[in-house]
Design an enzyme around this catalytic site. Structure first.
Site, PDB file in Angstrom:
ATOM      1  N   GLU A  36     -10.726 -11.886 -22.652  1.00 13.70           N
ATOM      2  CA  GLU A  36     -11.131 -12.169 -21.269  1.00 13.70           C
ATOM      3  C   GLU A  36     -12.209 -13.247 -21.205  1.00 13.70           C
ATOM      4  OE1 GLU A  36      -9.868 -11.455 -18.429  1.00 13.70           O
ATOM      5  OE2 GLU A  36      -8.291 -10.234 -19.296  1.00 13.70           O
ATOM      6  N   TYR A  76     -14.504  -9.477 -11.617  1.00 14.93           N
ATOM      7  CA  TYR A  76     -13.151  -9.601 -12.168  1.00 14.93           C
ATOM      8  C   TYR A  76     -13.094  -9.067 -13.601  1.00 14.93           C
ATOM      9  CZ  TYR A  76      -9.487 -11.308 -14.987  1.00 14.93           C
ATOM     10  OH  TYR A  76      -8.478 -11.321 -15.924  1.00 14.93           O
ATOM     11  N   ASP A 114      -8.853 -12.325  -9.935  1.00 17.47           N
ATOM     12  CA  ASP A 114      -9.429 -13.631 -10.269  1.00 17.47           C
ATOM     13  C   ASP A 114      -8.826 -14.681  -9.327  1.00 17.47           C
ATOM     14  OD1 ASP A 114      -6.870 -13.955 -11.202  1.00 17.47           O
ATOM     15  OD2 ASP A 114      -7.439 -14.598 -13.219  1.00 17.47           O
TER      16      ASP A 114
END
Ligand code: SF4
Length: 214
Positions: free
Chosen positions: A37, A120, A138
């Protein structure tokens, strides 16, 4: 939102057949998920894949990353850019080791308190590592939600509304929540892109307020 069940069904069916086989989709290891991520913030999938494997070879656990020298972490990030991400990930690893016994938290509210973790990323880690039924909105996902459910939404209050729509759409059952969040991201990356909405080839067209007239 009357089209929500149809949207979900179509999206999941498409993803099961066409979703890409990406390395971070083969794991639920929270450390691996969080590394992916951080790397995927501002960097496309095609560039991240190689770095992801190399970084994990060098730092295979949150403990090994926490113990590294800052200069070494930066060097491992060389070429990916946006080095602040590497510094934040390093500090996050140190905090997780010091304050959470080396276990990356599952609760989005706790994740939000860690360096470099916004709303997010907190939702994404809770969903992708722990299969929590939480939204992860996102830019890509927000664009899909806006086009599909709120095509005429004013800018003011848009973010809050998109998150509410995301939360309402996420299936309650963990495995399906994981799939749904991956699927809507995939749709935003491959079909409903920032450059062009490929409505004619879109699997959710009939359940989308923008696409159904096309
Ligand atoms: S139908 Fe068009 S606007 Fe709607 S989600 Fe698909 S690509 Fe996006």
């Amino acid at each position: 939102m009357s089209q929500a069940p149809d949207f979900r069904r179509r999206l999941l069916r498409w993803f099961r057949r066409h979703g890409r086989d990406l390395p971070w989709r083969r794991t639920r290891d929270p450390y691996r998920v969080i590394v992916s991520e951080f790397m995927l913030q501002q960097t496309p999938v095609s560039r991240v894949e190689g770095y992801y494997h190399r970084f994990l070879q060098r730092y295979p656990s949150v403990e090994s990353l926490a113990a590294a020298r800052p200069a070494a972490v930066r060097e491992s990030w060389e070429g990916l850019g946006y080095y602040r991400r590497a510094a934040n990930l390093h500090r996050l690893a140190q905090r997780v080791v010091a304050e959470h016994a080396g276990v990356i938290p599952a609760d989005p509210a706790v994740l939000l308190g860690l360096p470099g973790v916004g709303k997010y990323t907190a939702g994404a880690v809770a969903s992708f590592a722990y299969e929590r039924p939480t939204a992860a909105v996102d830019t890509n996902v927000g664009r899909v939600l806006r086009r599909a459910f709120h095509p005429r939404m004013p800018k003011r209050g848009a973010e809050r509304r998109l998150w509410a729509t995301g939360e309402a759409l996420v299936p309650r059952q963990g495995r399906r929540a994981w799939e749904f969040n991956q699927a809507i991201m995939e749709l935003g990356a491959l079909i409903c892109t920032a450059r062009v909405a490929k409505c004619r080839e879109c699997p959710v067209r009939k359940a989308c307020k923008t696409g159904r007239g096309k």
